[in-house]
Design a protein around this motif. Structure first.
Motif, PDB file in Angstrom:
ATOM      1  N   ASN A  85       1.296  -4.196   4.924  1.00  0.00           N
ATOM      2  CA  ASN A  85       2.032  -3.921   3.681  1.00  0.00           C
ATOM      3  C   ASN A  85       2.143  -2.426   3.368  1.00  0.00           C
ATOM      4  OD1 ASN A  85       2.400  -6.779   2.749  1.00  0.00           O
ATOM      5  ND2 ASN A  85       0.177  -6.742   2.831  1.00  0.00           N
ATOM      6  N   LEU A  86       1.771  -1.580   4.304  1.00  0.00           N
ATOM      7  CA  LEU A  86       1.983  -0.140   4.138  1.00  0.00           C
ATOM      8  C   LEU A  86       3.479   0.156   4.052  1.00  0.00           C
ATOM      9  CD1 LEU A  86      -0.581   1.151   6.765  1.00  0.00           C
ATOM     10  CD2 LEU A  86      -0.479   2.057   4.437  1.00  0.00           C
ATOM     11  N   THR A  87       3.879   0.946   3.080  1.00  0.00           N
ATOM     12  CA  THR A  87       5.273   1.384   3.047  1.00  0.00           C
ATOM     13  C   THR A  87       5.495   2.390   4.169  1.00  0.00           C
ATOM     14  OG1 THR A  87       4.839   3.237   1.560  1.00  0.00           O
ATOM     15  CG2 THR A  87       5.330   1.101   0.540  1.00  0.00           C
ATOM     16  N   GLU A  88       6.743   2.651   4.485  1.00  0.00           N
ATOM     17  CA  GLU A  88       7.051   3.598   5.557  1.00  0.00           C
ATOM     18  C   GLU A  88       6.465   4.975   5.251  1.00  0.00           C
ATOM     19  OE1 GLU A  88      10.922   5.472   7.954  1.00  0.00           O
ATOM     20  OE2 GLU A  88      11.207   3.954   6.387  1.00  0.00           O
ATOM     21  N   ALA A  89       6.606   5.419   3.998  1.00  0.00           N
ATOM     22  CA  ALA A  89       6.074   6.733   3.615  1.00  0.00           C
ATOM     23  C   ALA A  89       4.559   6.750   3.698  1.00  0.00           C
ATOM     24  CB  ALA A  89       6.537   7.083   2.202  1.00  0.00           C
ATOM     25  N   ALA A  90       3.935   5.663   3.265  1.00  0.00           N
ATOM     26  CA  ALA A  90       2.474   5.589   3.300  1.00  0.00           C
ATOM     27  C   ALA A  90       1.957   5.562   4.734  1.00  0.00           C
ATOM     28  CB  ALA A  90       2.005   4.356   2.539  1.00  0.00           C
ATOM     29  N   GLU A  91       2.645   4.846   5.604  1.00  0.00           N
ATOM     30  CA  GLU A  91       2.214   4.760   6.997  1.00  0.00           C
ATOM     31  C   GLU A  91       2.343   6.116   7.693  1.00  0.00           C
ATOM     32  OE1 GLU A  91       2.484   1.509  10.611  1.00  0.00           O
ATOM     33  OE2 GLU A  91       4.058   1.549   9.087  1.00  0.00           O
ATOM     34  N   ASN A  92       3.406   6.840   7.408  1.00  0.00           N
ATOM     35  CA  ASN A  92       3.571   8.178   7.994  1.00  0.00           C
ATOM     36  C   ASN A  92       2.526   9.148   7.465  1.00  0.00           C
ATOM     37  OD1 ASN A  92       5.796   7.599   9.668  1.00  0.00           O
ATOM     38  ND2 ASN A  92       7.222   7.805   7.956  1.00  0.00           N
ATOM     39  N   ALA A  93       2.193   9.023   6.169  1.00  0.00           N
ATOM     40  CA  ALA A  93       1.153   9.876   5.587  1.00  0.00           C
ATOM     41  C   ALA A  93      -0.205   9.541   6.191  1.00  0.00           C
ATOM     42  CB  ALA A  93       1.121   9.706   4.070  1.00  0.00           C
ATOM     43  N   PHE A  94      -0.448   8.252   6.429  1.00  0.00           N
ATOM     44  CA  PHE A  94      -1.704   7.844   7.055  1.00  0.00           C
ATOM     45  C   PHE A  94      -1.793   8.388   8.469  1.00  0.00           C
ATOM     46  CE2 PHE A  94      -4.253   4.829   9.548  1.00  0.00           C
ATOM     47  CZ  PHE A  94      -5.450   4.926   8.851  1.00  0.00           C
ATOM     48  N   LEU A  95      -0.667   8.401   9.168  1.00  0.00           N
ATOM     49  CA  LEU A  95      -0.632   8.935  10.527  1.00  0.00           C
ATOM     50  C   LEU A  95      -1.027  10.415  10.532  1.00  0.00           C
ATOM     51  CD1 LEU A  95       0.023   8.176  13.440  1.00  0.00           C
ATOM     52  CD2 LEU A  95       2.396   8.787  12.992  1.00  0.00           C
ATOM     53  N   LYS A  96      -0.540  11.174   9.547  1.00  0.00           N
ATOM     54  CA  LYS A  96      -0.926  12.581   9.431  1.00  0.00           C
ATOM     55  C   LYS A  96      -2.410  12.730   9.149  1.00  0.00           C
ATOM     56  CE  LYS A  96       3.616  14.223   7.898  1.00  0.00           C
ATOM     57  NZ  LYS A  96       4.392  14.849   6.793  1.00  0.00           N
ATOM     58  N   LEU A  97      -2.942  11.791   8.366  1.00  0.00           N
ATOM     59  CA  LEU A  97      -4.373  11.807   8.065  1.00  0.00           C
ATOM     60  C   LEU A  97      -5.192  11.620   9.335  1.00  0.00           C
ATOM     61  CD1 LEU A  97      -6.520  11.857   5.800  1.00  0.00           C
ATOM     62  CD2 LEU A  97      -6.211   9.397   5.557  1.00  0.00           C
ATOM     63  N   LEU A  98      -4.692  10.798  10.246  1.00  0.00           N
ATOM     64  CA  LEU A  98      -5.393  10.561  11.507  1.00  0.00           C
ATOM     65  C   LEU A  98      -5.370  11.784  12.421  1.00  0.00           C
ATOM     66  CD1 LEU A  98      -4.154   6.975  12.476  1.00  0.00           C
ATOM     67  CD2 LEU A  98      -6.383   7.603  11.545  1.00  0.00           C
ATOM     68  N   GLU A  99      -4.373  12.626  12.247  1.00  0.00           N
ATOM     69  CA  GLU A  99      -4.233  13.784  13.131  1.00  0.00           C
ATOM     70  C   GLU A  99      -5.287  14.850  12.878  1.00  0.00           C
ATOM     71  OE1 GLU A  99      -0.246  14.997  12.425  1.00  0.00           O
ATOM     72  OE2 GLU A  99       0.662  13.402  13.643  1.00  0.00           O
ATOM     73  N   ILE A 137       0.889  -1.168   0.000  1.00  0.00           N
ATOM     74  CA  ILE A 137       0.000   0.000   0.000  1.00  0.00           C
ATOM     75  C   ILE A 137       0.918   1.206   0.000  1.00  0.00           C
ATOM     76  CG2 ILE A 137      -1.769   1.277   1.246  1.00  0.00           C
ATOM     77  CD1 ILE A 137      -2.709  -1.344   2.455  1.00  0.00           C
ATOM     78  N   GLY A 138       0.923   1.930  -1.099  1.00  0.00           N
ATOM     79  CA  GLY A 138       1.898   2.986  -1.296  1.00  0.00           C
ATOM     80  C   GLY A 138       1.389   4.377  -0.970  1.00  0.00           C
ATOM     81  N   ILE A 139       2.276   5.328  -1.055  1.00  0.00           N
ATOM     82  CA  ILE A 139       1.978   6.717  -0.721  1.00  0.00           C
ATOM     83  C   ILE A 139       0.880   7.289  -1.614  1.00  0.00           C
ATOM     84  CG2 ILE A 139       3.859   7.536  -2.198  1.00  0.00           C
ATOM     85  CD1 ILE A 139       2.689   9.174   1.091  1.00  0.00           C
ATOM     86  N   ASP A 140       0.833   6.889  -2.888  1.00  0.00           N
ATOM     87  CA  ASP A 140      -0.193   7.407  -3.796  1.00  0.00           C
ATOM     88  C   ASP A 140      -1.588   6.998  -3.352  1.00  0.00           C
ATOM     89  OD1 ASP A 140       1.729   8.607  -5.325  1.00  0.00           O
ATOM     90  OD2 ASP A 140       1.808   7.015  -6.838  1.00  0.00           O
ATOM     91  N   GLN A 141      -1.712   5.776  -2.816  1.00  0.00           N
ATOM     92  CA  GLN A 141      -3.017   5.319  -2.340  1.00  0.00           C
ATOM     93  C   GLN A 141      -3.476   6.110  -1.125  1.00  0.00           C
ATOM     94  OE1 GLN A 141      -1.294   1.233  -2.609  1.00  0.00           O
ATOM     95  NE2 GLN A 141      -3.401   0.605  -2.955  1.00  0.00           N
ATOM     96  N   ILE A 142      -2.543   6.451  -0.253  1.00  0.00           N
ATOM     97  CA  ILE A 142      -2.902   7.244   0.932  1.00  0.00           C
ATOM     98  C   ILE A 142      -3.214   8.687   0.531  1.00  0.00           C
ATOM     99  CG2 ILE A 142      -2.139   8.018   3.208  1.00  0.00           C
ATOM    100  CD1 ILE A 142      -2.678   4.993   2.913  1.00  0.00           C
ATOM    101  N   ARG A 143      -2.504   9.208  -0.445  1.00  0.00           N
ATOM    102  CA  ARG A 143      -2.807  10.558  -0.917  1.00  0.00           C
ATOM    103  C   ARG A 143      -4.214  10.636  -1.501  1.00  0.00           C
ATOM    104  NH1 ARG A 143       3.144  11.544  -3.640  1.00  0.00           N
ATOM    105  NH2 ARG A 143       4.169  12.391  -1.761  1.00  0.00           N
ATOM    106  N   LEU A 144      -4.640   9.566  -2.176  1.00  0.00           N
ATOM    107  CA  LEU A 144      -6.007   9.515  -2.684  1.00  0.00           C
ATOM    108  C   LEU A 144      -6.999   9.549  -1.525  1.00  0.00           C
ATOM    109  CD1 LEU A 144      -8.058   9.180  -4.945  1.00  0.00           C
ATOM    110  CD2 LEU A 144      -7.680   6.702  -4.836  1.00  0.00           C
ATOM    111  N   LEU A 145      -6.689   8.807  -0.460  1.00  0.00           N
ATOM    112  CA  LEU A 145      -7.547   8.852   0.734  1.00  0.00           C
ATOM    113  C   LEU A 145      -7.605  10.267   1.299  1.00  0.00           C
ATOM    114  CD1 LEU A 145      -6.845   5.700   2.947  1.00  0.00           C
ATOM    115  CD2 LEU A 145      -8.783   6.148   1.460  1.00  0.00           C
ATOM    116  N   GLN A 146      -6.463  10.929   1.343  1.00  0.00           N
ATOM    117  CA  GLN A 146      -6.414  12.293   1.876  1.00  0.00           C
ATOM    118  C   GLN A 146      -7.326  13.227   1.082  1.00  0.00           C
ATOM    119  OE1 GLN A 146      -2.146  12.828   1.608  1.00  0.00           O
ATOM    120  NE2 GLN A 146      -1.863  12.542   3.814  1.00  0.00           N
ATOM    121  N   SER A 147      -7.313  13.090  -0.240  1.00  0.00           N
ATOM    122  CA  SER A 147      -8.152  13.948  -1.074  1.00  0.00           C
ATOM    123  C   SER A 147      -9.627  13.635  -0.863  1.00  0.00           C
ATOM    124  CB  SER A 147      -7.777  13.788  -2.546  1.00  0.00           C
ATOM    125  OG  SER A 147      -8.025  12.474  -3.004  1.00  0.00           O
TER     126      SER A 147
END
Length: 261
Positions: free
Chosen positions: A81-95, A52-62
């Motif tokens: 299977n979240l990449t490190e970048a995706a997991e950190n981006a998801f964490l920001k989404l939770l904030e 699960i990559g950063i692009d997928q999390i960015r789509l969630l953010q939008s």
């Protein structure tokens, strides 16, 4: 918290902004999908590369930025299977979540999620199906099976619903899996030559090797007693080998090193 079934999942998601569902290994996702809220649910799964990559999390953010009158549910399957970048981006989404947004992460390996993500979630562990529920599921899928076959399926599936479904509806698959039991028995009580042959046959088949070890552990647990020191030692060897293979150890070396004394 432990869940014996998933009937409560829709309620859990309605009452929690961020939940984490921990499945037993190889539990499968069919029952999870069927238990999700019917409306406004958006699943995310690993891509073709198995991540699960950063692009997928960015789509969630939008998607989360747009205001919604109804509660929106975002479900990440295979969250380990979240990449490190995706997991950190998801964490920001939770904030900065919106009021009508709920997230559910589904994983088979909680240890691969960073502690910060775990600490923010309500964590629910799913139990395997009981023998009663397993039999009920088999009967619902294929009531024409005889009792011996039903018992065989229950043993092979070990309470894993997706496996119960495959075994109950695919006779060829059931036959192939039943053969693994004979291999498992040889791993428990076979000669060194038997074990060497098994190690060679499974050297490039990690999932199959893990399944054989799971069956061997189950077989041993069914017959071992506190007075049988030889079988107790064998059980320890099997569990050690299984854990090493989960950690990506060399299959052939792990089996031969642990199982041949």
């Amino acid at each position: 918290m432990y869940l014996n079934d998933l009937e409560q999942l829709a309620t859990i998601m309605a009452n929690n902004q961020f939940s984490l569902l921990v499945l037993p290994r190889n539990y499968g996702t069919n029952r999870v999908y069927s238990a999700l809220p019917l409306k406004n649910t958006f699943p995310v799964a690993p891509n073709d590369k198995g991540i699960i990559g950063i692009d997928q999390i960015r789509l969630l953010q939008s998607l989360c930025k747009s205001k919604q009158s109804a509660r929106q549910y975002y479900v990440l399957f295979g969250a380990e299977n979240l990449t490190e970048a995706a997991e950190n981006a998801f964490l920001k989404l939770l904030e900065e979540p919106s009021d009508n947004t709920a997230f559910l992460l589904v994983t088979e390996d909680l240890s691969k999620l960073i502690p910060t993500v775990q600490s923010r979630a309500q964590i629910f562990h799913v139990n395997k199906l009981s023998k009663t529920d397993s039999l009920r599921m088999i009967n619902a899928l294929n009531d024409d099976l005889d009792n011996k076959t039903k018992q065989q399926i229950m043993f092979l599936a070990s309470g894993l619903p997706d496996e119960i479904e495959k075994l109950s509806t695919d006779a060829d698959y059931l036959k192939k899996q039943a053969k693994l039991v004979e291999t498992a028995k040889k791993l428990v009580a076979g000669t060194p030559d038997d074990i060497l042959l098994i190690a060679y046959q499974l050297k490039d088949k990690r999932d199959q090797a893990l399944k054989v070890l799971e069956l061997a552990i189950t077989v041993t647990n069914n017959i071992v007693s506190s007075k049988n020191h030889k079988l107790l030692a064998r059980l320890t060897d099997l569990e050690t080998t299984y854990n090493q293979l989960l950690a990506n150890a060399n299959i052939r070396l792990a089996i031969t090193a642990n199982m041949i004394q």
